[in-house]
Structure formats: C-alpha cells, structure tokens
Motif scaffolding. Structure first.
Motif, mmCIF file in Angstrom:
data_model
loop_
_atom_site.group_PDB
_atom_site.id
_atom_site.type_symbol
_atom_site.label_atom_id
_atom_site.label_comp_id
_atom_site.label_asym_id
_atom_site.label_seq_id
_atom_site.Cartn_x
_atom_site.Cartn_y
_atom_site.Cartn_z
ATOM 1 N N LEU A 136 -54.162 -25.919 42.319
ATOM 2 C CA LEU A 136 -53.790 -25.731 40.892
ATOM 3 C C LEU A 136 -54.546 -24.537 40.203
ATOM 4 C CD1 LEU A 136 -52.644 -27.990 38.012
ATOM 5 C CD2 LEU A 136 -54.152 -26.228 37.364
ATOM 6 N N ASN A 137 -54.095 -23.383 39.754
ATOM 7 C CA ASN A 137 -54.518 -22.300 39.046
ATOM 8 C C ASN A 137 -54.938 -22.628 37.465
ATOM 9 O OD1 ASN A 137 -55.138 -19.664 40.807
ATOM 10 N ND2 ASN A 137 -52.855 -20.244 41.208
ATOM 11 N N ILE A 138 -56.036 -23.166 37.472
ATOM 12 C CA ILE A 138 -56.538 -23.677 35.976
ATOM 13 C C ILE A 138 -56.059 -22.833 34.740
ATOM 14 C CG2 ILE A 138 -58.485 -24.497 34.683
ATOM 15 C CD1 ILE A 138 -59.733 -25.332 37.427
ATOM 16 N N LEU A 139 -56.396 -21.382 34.754
ATOM 17 C CA LEU A 139 -55.943 -20.500 33.931
ATOM 18 C C LEU A 139 -54.558 -19.818 33.817
ATOM 19 C CD1 LEU A 139 -59.682 -19.384 32.895
ATOM 20 C CD2 LEU A 139 -58.380 -21.113 31.723
ATOM 21 N N SER A 140 -53.684 -20.291 34.904
ATOM 22 C CA SER A 140 -52.532 -19.602 34.947
ATOM 23 C C SER A 140 -51.212 -20.715 35.235
ATOM 24 C CB SER A 140 -52.337 -18.318 35.937
ATOM 25 O OG SER A 140 -52.571 -19.052 37.261
ATOM 26 N N TYR A 141 -51.697 -21.820 35.524
ATOM 27 C CA TYR A 141 -50.402 -22.785 35.934
ATOM 28 C C TYR A 141 -49.627 -22.782 34.837
ATOM 29 C CZ TYR A 141 -48.281 -27.069 36.203
ATOM 30 O OH TYR A 141 -47.198 -28.102 36.150
ATOM 31 N N HIS A 142 -48.372 -22.904 35.529
ATOM 32 C CA HIS A 142 -46.912 -23.060 34.859
ATOM 33 C C HIS A 142 -45.951 -23.437 36.074
ATOM 34 C CE1 HIS A 142 -43.656 -22.365 32.201
ATOM 35 N NE2 HIS A 142 -43.076 -21.878 32.860
ATOM 36 N N ASP A 143 -45.502 -24.803 35.749
ATOM 37 C CA ASP A 143 -44.294 -25.369 36.274
ATOM 38 C C ASP A 143 -44.372 -25.277 37.993
ATOM 39 O OD1 ASP A 143 -41.827 -26.590 36.093
ATOM 40 O OD2 ASP A 143 -40.690 -24.725 36.189
ATOM 41 N N SER A 144 -45.231 -25.539 38.438
ATOM 42 C CA SER A 144 -44.985 -25.681 39.843
ATOM 43 C C SER A 144 -45.756 -26.992 40.386
ATOM 44 C CB SER A 144 -45.846 -24.598 40.567
ATOM 45 O OG SER A 144 -47.150 -24.308 40.158
#
Length: 173
Positions: A136-144
């Motif tokens: 998980l990309n902590i500062l870009s996560y969105h709906d994955s």
C-alpha cells in the motif's frame, strides 16, 4: 569446582542466554488490508512521540490532505517526520502538478522530504519500533487491493532503518 558443576552452570547460562535472545527478537505482527489499514495507522501516527518515517513512492493530493492535520500536530509536539519518495522528474506529465501540490502541502506541514531515484518501497517506521511494510502506497492509496504488515519491534525497526540507509541522511530519533 568439579567438571560436573561447571558443565551444569554452562548449560544453565546457555539456556538463559538463548531465552534472553529469543525475547529480544520476539516481535508482534499483524496483517492489514486496504479496508483496515488506515484506522490502525492513524492511531499509531497520533501516538508518535519521536519520529515518523514514511516511504511512499507515489503522492496523491487527496490522500496527502488526509494526513496534513496530523502532521501539523506531530510537528508541534516535536516529532520528526521524514518522507522518502521518488523525484518529480520520474512522474508522468499528467501527475506532476498534483505531485507538486502534495509536496508543497507536506513541506508546509514541516515534513522533511528525501528523493530517491527509482524509489518503489512502501513502508513506515514510527518511533523506531512500529513498522508497516507491504504493497500500500501510504500517501497515494485509492481503491485497490493491498496488504500491509504491522510489526512492533525495536530490533526489526533498527535493522530496517540500517538496511535502507536512512541513518546516512538524517538523525532518526
């Protein structure tokens, strides 16, 4: 002293040493997904007392904005915050404006930013003892679909900080 007594003492010392080493290495670990990560991570962030390290190769403004109030509060308490991300030049043109805005928000909140070429690690280390690592990309996560492992271990955190070389760039408290 007899050899029997010395042998018994040596075995006893060895058992005590093995037990002590096992307890030093022992860590607790728990898995999180995209639905459960934020609640636990935000709790850990709010509890930070010394330092927060986040490695997130991608930045998305909507996601960064969720963290800015917490980062401001942490900085007021004297918590050092370091973000390691990839340089702006490595982003596709369509994302550069969003990344610039995100970087500006983070810098205004007092976050120190380190740029690493070809960066792709996704992790966080809080107070040199709580580690998050996964996809998980902590500062870009969105709906994955994502996974993050949370580990609490001073030894593992030190090992990770040394391995990724952050001690070369800042005094991590």
């Amino acid at each position: 002293m007899s050899l029997v007594w010395l042998s018994k003492m040596a075995r006893c010392i060895c058992r005590i040493w093995k037990s002590a080493m096992f307890n030093l290495r022992k860590s607790s670990s728990k898995l999180y997904d995209q639905n459960t990560f934020d609640d636990q991570f935000m709790r850990d962030l709010r509890r930070a007392r010394k330092s927060v390290i986040i490695e997130s190769p991608f930045l998305r403004t909507a996601r960064v904005e969720r963290f800015i109030p917490i980062f401001h509060r942490l900085k007021k308490r004297g918590v050092a915050i370091l973000l390691n991300t990839k340089p702006l030049e490595e982003y596709d043109e369509i994302y550069k404006l969003q990344v610039q805005k995100s970087l500006s928000l983070l810098q205004s909140a007092g976050v120190d930013i380190l740029f690493t070429v070809k960066h792709h690690r996704k992790l966080a280390i809080i107070d040199r003892q709580v580690i998050y690592e996964g996809s998980l990309n902590i500062l870009s996560y969105h709906d994955s679909c994502e996974i993050m492992r949370r580990t609490v271990s001073v030894i593992e955190a030190k090992t990770l900080i040394d391995f990724i070389g952050l001690n070369k760039f800042m005094e991590v408290k």
